[in-house]
Design a protein around this motif. Structure first.
Motif, PDB file in Angstrom:
ATOM      1  N   THR A 234     -27.149  -9.712  42.464  1.00 42.51           N
ATOM      2  CA  THR A 234     -26.881  -9.264  40.931  1.00 42.51           C
ATOM      3  C   THR A 234     -26.809  -7.913  41.601  1.00 42.51           C
ATOM      4  OG1 THR A 234     -29.225  -8.572  39.805  1.00 42.51           O
ATOM      5  CG2 THR A 234     -29.126 -10.503  39.891  1.00 42.51           C
ATOM      6  N   THR A 235     -25.307  -7.736  40.983  1.00 49.34           N
ATOM      7  CA  THR A 235     -24.826  -6.501  41.080  1.00 49.34           C
ATOM      8  C   THR A 235     -24.125  -5.320  39.898  1.00 49.34           C
ATOM      9  OG1 THR A 235     -22.652  -7.100  40.971  1.00 49.34           O
ATOM     10  CG2 THR A 235     -24.148  -6.442  43.143  1.00 49.34           C
ATOM     11  N   ASN A 236     -25.250  -3.736  39.376  1.00 47.00           N
ATOM     12  CA  ASN A 236     -24.593  -3.698  38.315  1.00 47.00           C
ATOM     13  C   ASN A 236     -23.942  -2.048  37.999  1.00 47.00           C
ATOM     14  OD1 ASN A 236     -25.345  -3.092  35.169  1.00 47.00           O
ATOM     15  ND2 ASN A 236     -26.912  -1.806  35.887  1.00 47.00           N
ATOM     16  N   VAL A 237     -23.010  -1.778  37.903  1.00 49.87           N
ATOM     17  CA  VAL A 237     -22.608  -0.525  37.790  1.00 49.87           C
ATOM     18  C   VAL A 237     -23.181   0.435  36.383  1.00 49.87           C
ATOM     19  CG1 VAL A 237     -21.052   0.680  37.976  1.00 49.87           C
ATOM     20  CG2 VAL A 237     -20.915  -0.592  38.926  1.00 49.87           C
ATOM     21  N   GLY A 238     -24.676   0.633  37.138  1.00 48.64           N
ATOM     22  CA  GLY A 238     -24.569   1.898  35.320  1.00 48.64           C
ATOM     23  C   GLY A 238     -24.434   2.966  34.847  1.00 48.64           C
ATOM     24  N   LEU A 239     -23.995   3.767  36.354  1.00 47.64           N
ATOM     25  CA  LEU A 239     -23.264   4.975  35.661  1.00 47.64           C
ATOM     26  C   LEU A 239     -21.776   4.947  36.550  1.00 47.64           C
ATOM     27  CD1 LEU A 239     -26.692   6.665  36.816  1.00 47.64           C
ATOM     28  CD2 LEU A 239     -26.096   6.612  34.420  1.00 47.64           C
ATOM     29  N   TRP A 240     -21.327   5.564  35.183  1.00 45.66           N
ATOM     30  CA  TRP A 240     -19.883   5.902  35.644  1.00 45.66           C
ATOM     31  C   TRP A 240     -18.978   7.079  34.603  1.00 45.66           C
ATOM     32  CZ3 TRP A 240     -15.258   2.488  34.403  1.00 45.66           C
ATOM     33  CH2 TRP A 240     -14.069   2.682  34.878  1.00 45.66           C
ATOM     34  N   GLU A 254     -16.599   8.792  40.153  1.00 41.78           N
ATOM     35  CA  GLU A 254     -18.563   8.810  40.735  1.00 41.78           C
ATOM     36  C   GLU A 254     -18.899   7.155  39.856  1.00 41.78           C
ATOM     37  OE1 GLU A 254     -21.307  11.521  41.879  1.00 41.78           O
ATOM     38  OE2 GLU A 254     -22.495  10.874  40.291  1.00 41.78           O
ATOM     39  N   PHE A 255     -19.045   6.470  40.838  1.00 45.17           N
ATOM     40  CA  PHE A 255     -20.211   5.298  40.024  1.00 45.17           C
ATOM     41  C   PHE A 255     -21.767   4.903  41.022  1.00 45.17           C
ATOM     42  CE2 PHE A 255     -16.589   3.363  41.725  1.00 45.17           C
ATOM     43  CZ  PHE A 255     -17.089   1.809  42.330  1.00 45.17           C
ATOM     44  N   GLU A 256     -22.233   4.821  40.688  1.00 47.78           N
ATOM     45  CA  GLU A 256     -23.981   3.893  41.236  1.00 47.78           C
ATOM     46  C   GLU A 256     -23.935   2.574  40.773  1.00 47.78           C
ATOM     47  OE1 GLU A 256     -27.263   6.668  40.562  1.00 47.78           O
ATOM     48  OE2 GLU A 256     -25.975   8.683  39.748  1.00 47.78           O
ATOM     49  N   ILE A 257     -24.177   1.827  41.171  1.00 46.88           N
ATOM     50  CA  ILE A 257     -24.297   0.637  42.431  1.00 46.88           C
ATOM     51  C   ILE A 257     -25.996   0.494  42.004  1.00 46.88           C
ATOM     52  CG2 ILE A 257     -23.397  -1.511  42.658  1.00 46.88           C
ATOM     53  CD1 ILE A 257     -21.212   0.893  44.519  1.00 46.88           C
ATOM     54  N   ASP A 258     -26.197  -0.822  41.752  1.00 45.70           N
ATOM     55  CA  ASP A 258     -27.798  -1.510  41.726  1.00 45.70           C
ATOM     56  C   ASP A 258     -27.931  -2.718  42.915  1.00 45.70           C
ATOM     57  OD1 ASP A 258     -31.331  -1.204  40.970  1.00 45.70           O
ATOM     58  OD2 ASP A 258     -30.179  -3.211  40.927  1.00 45.70           O
ATOM     59  N   VAL A 259     -28.015  -3.106  42.974  1.00 49.01           N
ATOM     60  CA  VAL A 259     -27.905  -4.245  44.017  1.00 49.01           C
ATOM     61  C   VAL A 259     -29.321  -4.880  44.051  1.00 49.01           C
ATOM     62  CG1 VAL A 259     -26.573  -6.108  45.620  1.00 49.01           C
ATOM     63  CG2 VAL A 259     -26.109  -3.291  45.492  1.00 49.01           C
ATOM     64  N   ARG A 260     -29.186  -6.156  43.318  1.00 46.08           N
ATOM     65  CA  ARG A 260     -30.851  -6.706  43.971  1.00 46.08           C
ATOM     66  C   ARG A 260     -30.613  -8.026  44.586  1.00 46.08           C
ATOM     67  NH1 ARG A 260     -34.689  -4.198  40.325  1.00 46.08           N
ATOM     68  NH2 ARG A 260     -33.818  -2.386  40.406  1.00 46.08           N
ATOM     69  N   VAL A 261     -31.607  -8.091  45.716  1.00 47.48           N
ATOM     70  CA  VAL A 261     -31.040  -9.469  46.690  1.00 47.48           C
ATOM     71  C   VAL A 261     -32.341 -10.371  47.026  1.00 47.48           C
ATOM     72  CG1 VAL A 261     -28.741  -8.679  47.923  1.00 47.48           C
ATOM     73  CG2 VAL A 261     -31.298  -7.561  48.415  1.00 47.48           C
ATOM     74  N   PRO A 262     -32.468 -11.347  47.767  1.00 48.00           N
ATOM     75  CA  PRO A 262     -33.418 -11.903  47.454  1.00 48.00           C
ATOM     76  C   PRO A 262     -34.319 -12.518  48.758  1.00 48.00           C
ATOM     77  CG  PRO A 262     -31.617 -13.804  47.332  1.00 48.00           C
ATOM     78  CD  PRO A 262     -31.619 -12.580  47.058  1.00 48.00           C
ATOM     79  N   ASP A 263     -33.438 -12.480  49.478  1.00 50.95           N
ATOM     80  CA  ASP A 263     -33.837 -12.380  51.350  1.00 50.95           C
ATOM     81  C   ASP A 263     -32.832 -11.047  52.062  1.00 50.95           C
ATOM     82  OD1 ASP A 263     -31.838 -14.182  51.627  1.00 50.95           O
ATOM     83  OD2 ASP A 263     -31.993 -16.019  50.221  1.00 50.95           O
ATOM     84  N   ASP A 264     -33.208 -11.165  53.249  1.00 48.66           N
ATOM     85  CA  ASP A 264     -32.003 -10.602  53.981  1.00 48.66           C
ATOM     86  C   ASP A 264     -30.792 -10.976  54.400  1.00 48.66           C
ATOM     87  OD1 ASP A 264     -34.689  -9.252  54.675  1.00 48.66           O
ATOM     88  OD2 ASP A 264     -35.428 -10.420  56.395  1.00 48.66           O
TER      89      ASP A 264
END
Length: 380
Positions: A234-240, A254-264
């Motif tokens: 999942t990717t989320n741009v939560g601030l812009w 400017e924007f900030e991204i949060d990325v969640r990943v299940p494995d390497d």
């Protein structure tokens, strides 16, 4: 080891009083002075149990870390317990939107669930052992940290050092959805992307400008498209933010991204994609800052074995213990990624983490403390 019948009865009221005391000290992550008030309380509790203490001063405005080692078992590999003492709640929360109070079988308050409740369970389990005159088969180290909620920027090195020095890691983050513990967590990457364009008058010389906001929008669309629920990415741009006025072609965004990943593998792919972003408009310059903040925490065979052992212990008190995975991260991500068997979510049950409805289930105190005691008594 002393006979099990010599173990004093667990007193949930005593532990609840501890939780109220700790939660009554507000400790937002970035206020190191405030966090250290709770660190002082934890340090005093462990000193009263005769544990050997090492306190590492904080830096960059964050609080201190405390390492408490059992007076038994020597310095060899043993069991590492981990709790963080910071919360996401700002000062004043306890006087306003989230008062510390009991209601309908729950204790409400900032940090009672995530995770001062669990931190106090760890102290209580060790206190029970000390009162009974017991020494566990393995030495026990309890690590208290000050900055988990903001990514553990000052404590990660110590967490990994302590993890490598031990055979097992027990993380007292809150339990999930009833009698569930956590055996896998997603990894997390954080990025800041800055777009530099060229300003101009939006009405008179529109054609002379290069919009940084338009470039950011195009990049955000590409980044959000990485989300794939089947693979768990999942990717989320939560601030812009950006621009200087509605009548000015924006020179900066400017924007900030949060990325969640299940494995390497998915972590490598997602991070490589963001690291290699190029401007859609060649007249824009992009700056990309960030990367993988916490590695993925996969459920390995060793973790599955640790879970099975915990399930057998839970059955002794007629508790059906299940496991779950979560997109949220913890300091357990660091130790699990090193290959150390890590069992997470061993703290109190409840819900509402990071909200103004945070609460812990009071009836979970006794069985969860008992489970932790049995883990400490039986891991070898």
């Amino acid at each position: 080891m002393t006979d099990a019948r010599n173990m004093p009865e667990i007193d949930p009221a005593e532990i609840l009083a501890d939780i109220k005391q700790w939660a009554g000290i507000e400790s937002p992550s970035k206020d190191g002075v405030a966090v250290n008030r709770v660190v002082d309380t934890a340090e005093a509790a462990m000193a009263a149990l005769g544990f050997k203490l090492t306190r590492r001063p904080g830096r960059d405005g964050y609080g201190d870390c405390v390492v408490a080692r059992s007076p038994w078992g020597g310095d060899g590999p043993g069991i590492l317990i981990m709790s963080h003492l910071d919360t996401v709640h700002p000062h004043g929360t306890i006087q306003g939107p989230l008062k510390l109070e009991e209601r309908d079988g729950y204790l409400y308050g900032p940090g009672v669930y995530d995770m001062k409740g669990g931190a106090c369970l760890g102290v209580a389990a060790l206190r029970q052992l000390v009162r009974a005159g017991r020494e566990t088969p393995l030495p026990v180290t309890y690590l208290f940290t000050p900055d988990e909620e903001v990514g553990s920027p000052t404590s990660r090195d110590l967490i990994e050092e302590m993890g490598r020095a031990n055979k097992y890691v027990l993380v007292l983050e809150p339990g999930r959805d009833g009698n569930k513990v956590v055996t896998a967590r997603k990894g997390c990457a954080r990025y800041v992307v800055r777009a530099h364009g060229r300003p101009s008058h939006a009405g008179v010389r529109h054609q002379d400008g290069v919009s940084a906001i338009l470039e950011a929008a195009r990049q955000i669309a590409k980044i959000e498209a990485l989300t794939d629920y089947e693979t768990g990415v999942t990717t989320n741009v939560g601030l812009w933010n950006g621009g200087s006025g509605a009548n000015v072609r924006p020179a900066f965004s400017e924007f900030e991204i949060d990325v969640r990943v299940p494995d390497d593998a998915t972590a490598t792919t997602a991070c490589a994609f963001i690291d290699s972003l190029v401007p859609v408009n060649p007249e824009v310059r992009l700056e990309i800052e960030g990367g993988l903040n916490r590695p993925p925490y996969p459920k390995t065979d060793a973790i599955a074995g640790l879970l099975a052992h915990a399930q057998d212990l839970a059955a002794e008190q007629d508790m059906v213990l299940e496991d779950t995975t979560t997109g949220g991260f913890s300091d357990g991500n660091f130790t699990a990624a090193l290959g150390i068997p890590t069992l997470d979510g061993l703290g109190v049950d409840g819900d509402g983490a990071h909200t103004e409805a945070e609460r812990m289930l009071i009836s979970s105190i006794k069985p969860r403390t008992q489970l932790l005691i049995r883990l400490l008594e039986t891991l070898r």
